[in-house]
Write a protein that holds these residues in place. Structure first.
Motif, PDB file in Angstrom:
ATOM      1  N   VAL A  46      12.729  29.041   2.335  1.00 29.51           N
ATOM      2  CA  VAL A  46      13.581  28.607   3.436  1.00 29.51           C
ATOM      3  C   VAL A  46      13.878  29.774   4.364  1.00 29.51           C
ATOM      4  O   VAL A  46      13.875  30.940   3.946  1.00 29.51           O
ATOM      5  N   VAL A  47      14.163  29.448   5.596  1.00 26.96           N
ATOM      6  CA  VAL A  47      14.444  30.482   6.583  1.00 26.96           C
ATOM      7  C   VAL A  47      15.814  31.093   6.333  1.00 26.96           C
ATOM      8  O   VAL A  47      16.761  30.404   5.932  1.00 26.96           O
ATOM      9  N   VAL A  48      15.900  32.394   6.567  1.00 28.18           N
ATOM     10  CA  VAL A  48      17.166  33.115   6.475  1.00 28.18           C
ATOM     11  C   VAL A  48      17.645  33.497   7.869  1.00 28.18           C
ATOM     12  O   VAL A  48      18.778  33.228   8.246  1.00 28.18           O
ATOM     13  N   ALA A  49      16.767  34.148   8.614  1.00 32.58           N
ATOM     14  CA  ALA A  49      17.122  34.601   9.959  1.00 32.58           C
ATOM     15  C   ALA A  49      15.854  34.898  10.741  1.00 32.58           C
ATOM     16  O   ALA A  49      14.849  35.313  10.163  1.00 32.58           O
ATOM     17  N   THR A  50      15.934  34.677  12.050  1.00 36.74           N
ATOM     18  CA  THR A  50      14.811  34.984  12.928  1.00 36.74           C
ATOM     19  C   THR A  50      15.315  35.669  14.183  1.00 36.74           C
ATOM     20  O   THR A  50      16.487  35.521  14.564  1.00 36.74           O
ATOM     21  N   ILE A  51      14.402  36.400  14.814  1.00 31.33           N
ATOM     22  CA  ILE A  51      14.737  37.077  16.062  1.00 31.33           C
ATOM     23  C   ILE A  51      13.522  37.029  16.978  1.00 31.33           C
ATOM     24  O   ILE A  51      12.389  37.215  16.533  1.00 31.33           O
ATOM     25  N   THR A  57      18.796  35.763  18.176  1.00 28.83           N
ATOM     26  CA  THR A  57      18.773  35.611  16.726  1.00 28.83           C
ATOM     27  C   THR A  57      19.259  34.226  16.317  1.00 28.83           C
ATOM     28  O   THR A  57      20.077  33.614  17.003  1.00 28.83           O
ATOM     29  N   ASN A  58      18.748  33.771  15.192  1.00 29.68           N
ATOM     30  CA  ASN A  58      19.197  32.532  14.583  1.00 29.68           C
ATOM     31  C   ASN A  58      19.341  32.771  13.088  1.00 29.68           C
ATOM     32  O   ASN A  58      18.506  33.447  12.482  1.00 29.68           O
ATOM     33  N   ALA A  63      23.642  32.396   5.804  1.00 27.20           N
ATOM     34  CA  ALA A  63      23.591  33.805   6.196  1.00 27.20           C
ATOM     35  C   ALA A  63      24.610  34.162   7.279  1.00 27.20           C
ATOM     36  O   ALA A  63      24.926  35.346   7.460  1.00 27.20           O
ATOM     37  N   LYS A  64      25.100  33.175   7.972  1.00 26.34           N
ATOM     38  CA  LYS A  64      26.006  33.437   9.087  1.00 26.34           C
ATOM     39  C   LYS A  64      27.259  34.175   8.624  1.00 26.34           C
ATOM     40  O   LYS A  64      27.878  33.811   7.632  1.00 26.34           O
TER      41      LYS A  64
END
Length: 121
Positions: A46-51, A57-58, A63-64
């Motif tokens: 699963v996704v954690v964070a992207t930039i 960033t998302n 994680a937020k």
């Protein structure tokens, strides 16, 4: 062949911090985005964070407020600062990047080999 070099995994106690790094190992024509996914034992990745290249960033809801993703464009490296770690953050973390390799014109997705993060007392 473009590869991603990951580092920074390990074992820490709950409430601790870790910083993961992911570097593109060679000069590329372009990078549109980078990010981190994670996969716990028996679970899906699963996704954690992207930039993205413009710095947008998302973060996954999990994680937020605890994780921060940053990108050093000069080094083609992203850093995932993880604070207030919990047992449920235990997983193998994988870096991903969308790059246009030198001499090519199309974007490719490239995955790192994964780095294990274990949160345990």
């Amino acid at each position: 062949q473009v590869q991603l070099v990951e580092s920074g995994g390990g074992m820490v106690q709950p409430g601790g911090s870790l910083r993961l790094s992911c570097a593109v190992n060679e000069t590329v024509r372009a990078i549109s985005s980078m990010g981190w996914y994670r996969q716990a034992p028996g679970a899906e990745r699963v996704v954690v964070a992207t930039i993205t290249e413009d710095g947008t960033t998302n973060y996954a809801d999990s994680a937020k407020g605890r994780f921060k993703l940053s990108w050093n464009n000069a080094k083609n490296t992203v850093y995932l600062q993880m604070n207030s770690l919990k047992a449920e953050d235990t997983a193998t973390y994988y870096c991903i990047s969308y790059v246009v390799p030198a001499g090519e014109t199309r974007y490719h997705s490239v995955w790192g080999q994964g780095t294990l993060v274990t949160i345990s007392s």
